[in-house]
Design a protein around this motif. Structure first.
Motif, PDB file in Angstrom:
ATOM      1  N   GLU A 182       0.830  -1.214   0.000  1.00 44.86           N
ATOM      2  CA  GLU A 182       0.000   0.000   0.000  1.00 44.86           C
ATOM      3  C   GLU A 182       0.865   1.265   0.000  1.00 44.86           C
ATOM      4  N   LEU A 183       1.928   1.276   0.800  1.00 42.06           N
ATOM      5  CA  LEU A 183       2.817   2.437   0.850  1.00 42.06           C
ATOM      6  C   LEU A 183       3.484   2.659  -0.505  1.00 42.06           C
ATOM      7  N   ALA A 184       3.934   1.573  -1.128  1.00 38.40           N
ATOM      8  CA  ALA A 184       4.577   1.676  -2.447  1.00 38.40           C
ATOM      9  C   ALA A 184       3.617   2.238  -3.485  1.00 38.40           C
ATOM     10  N   ALA A 185       2.355   1.801  -3.436  1.00 43.12           N
ATOM     11  CA  ALA A 185       1.341   2.315  -4.375  1.00 43.12           C
ATOM     12  C   ALA A 185       1.137   3.816  -4.170  1.00 43.12           C
ATOM     13  N   GLU A 186       1.184   4.250  -2.933  1.00 39.57           N
ATOM     14  CA  GLU A 186       1.044   5.688  -2.641  1.00 39.57           C
ATOM     15  C   GLU A 186       2.233   6.476  -3.211  1.00 39.57           C
ATOM     16  N   TYR A 187       3.448   5.954  -3.014  1.00 43.09           N
ATOM     17  CA  TYR A 187       4.628   6.616  -3.549  1.00 43.09           C
ATOM     18  C   TYR A 187       4.602   6.644  -5.075  1.00 43.09           C
ATOM     19  N   LYS A 188       4.146   5.557  -5.677  1.00 40.38           N
ATOM     20  CA  LYS A 188       4.125   5.445  -7.144  1.00 40.38           C
ATOM     21  C   LYS A 188       3.224   6.510  -7.734  1.00 40.38           C
TER      22      LYS A 188
END
Length: 188
Positions: A182-188
């Protein structure tokens, strides 16, 4: 710092990264490296698939400052039971799905199976394996050809079995992989 990661070919092989994966600015990925869907490679990581290959599954997080490398067949053979390598081919590094690799970890020519967990600033050496739902504690070093079995926690330098993981411990593995996806999707 660059706004994008550095991707470099080696011997004609370019890293292959699933479009849904997040690779942070400043990460360096070289050669025969494949990164699966929804995985994340965080700031300051170096993944060098030059003399062998690196494979990272889906929804796996490689946290800030990690170094992942491989071993060629030119090194002395230290083959363990069930090793993925041969003396001629050396050791790749294989990381499964939903794996958490803590900040500043070294993974060298080893295997971490699905839902494995490697604590911050740990080291996993040539031919070693962490089975699914196995855990290496923060700061620990898993020496060549050692195997952490499912449900075991190893700690120390060199790492040794410390205790069996509880159901609560194991639930953290699933939760951590989900949080990082989820955090990676937010950064992406």
């Amino acid at each position: 710092m660059s706004n994008s990661p550095t991707l470099l070919p080696y011997r004609g092989k370019m890293p292959k990264i699933d479009p849904s994966a997040f690779v942070a600015p400043g990460a360096v990925i070289i050669g025969d490296v494949e990164i699966g869907a929804e995985s994340s490679i965080w700031f300051g990581c170096v993944l060098r698939g030059d003399v062998n290959y690196i494979r990272i599954g889906k929804r796996t997080n490689i946290q800030d400052g990690c170094v992942i490398h491989v071993a060629s067949g030119l090194q002395p053979a230290r083959m363990g039971k069930g090793a993925e390598a041969t003396p001629e081919k050396g050791y790749p590094t294989i990381i499964g799905d939903n794996v958490t690799v803590g900040h500043m970890t070294l993974l060298h020519a080893c295997t971490v199976e699905d839902f494995g967990f490697v604590g911050m600033h740990a080291a996993v050496m040539d031919g070693a394996k962490i089975e699914g739902y196995g855990m290496l504690a923060a700061g620990a070093m898993l020496t060549p050809n050692k195997v952490i079995k499912r449900g075991e926690l190893w700690t120390g330098r060199p790492a040794k079995f410390w205790r069996s993981l509880t159901d609560d411990d194991l639930a953290q593995f699933d939760m951590r992989a989900q949080q990082y996806a989820e955090l990676a999707a937010e950064y992406k």
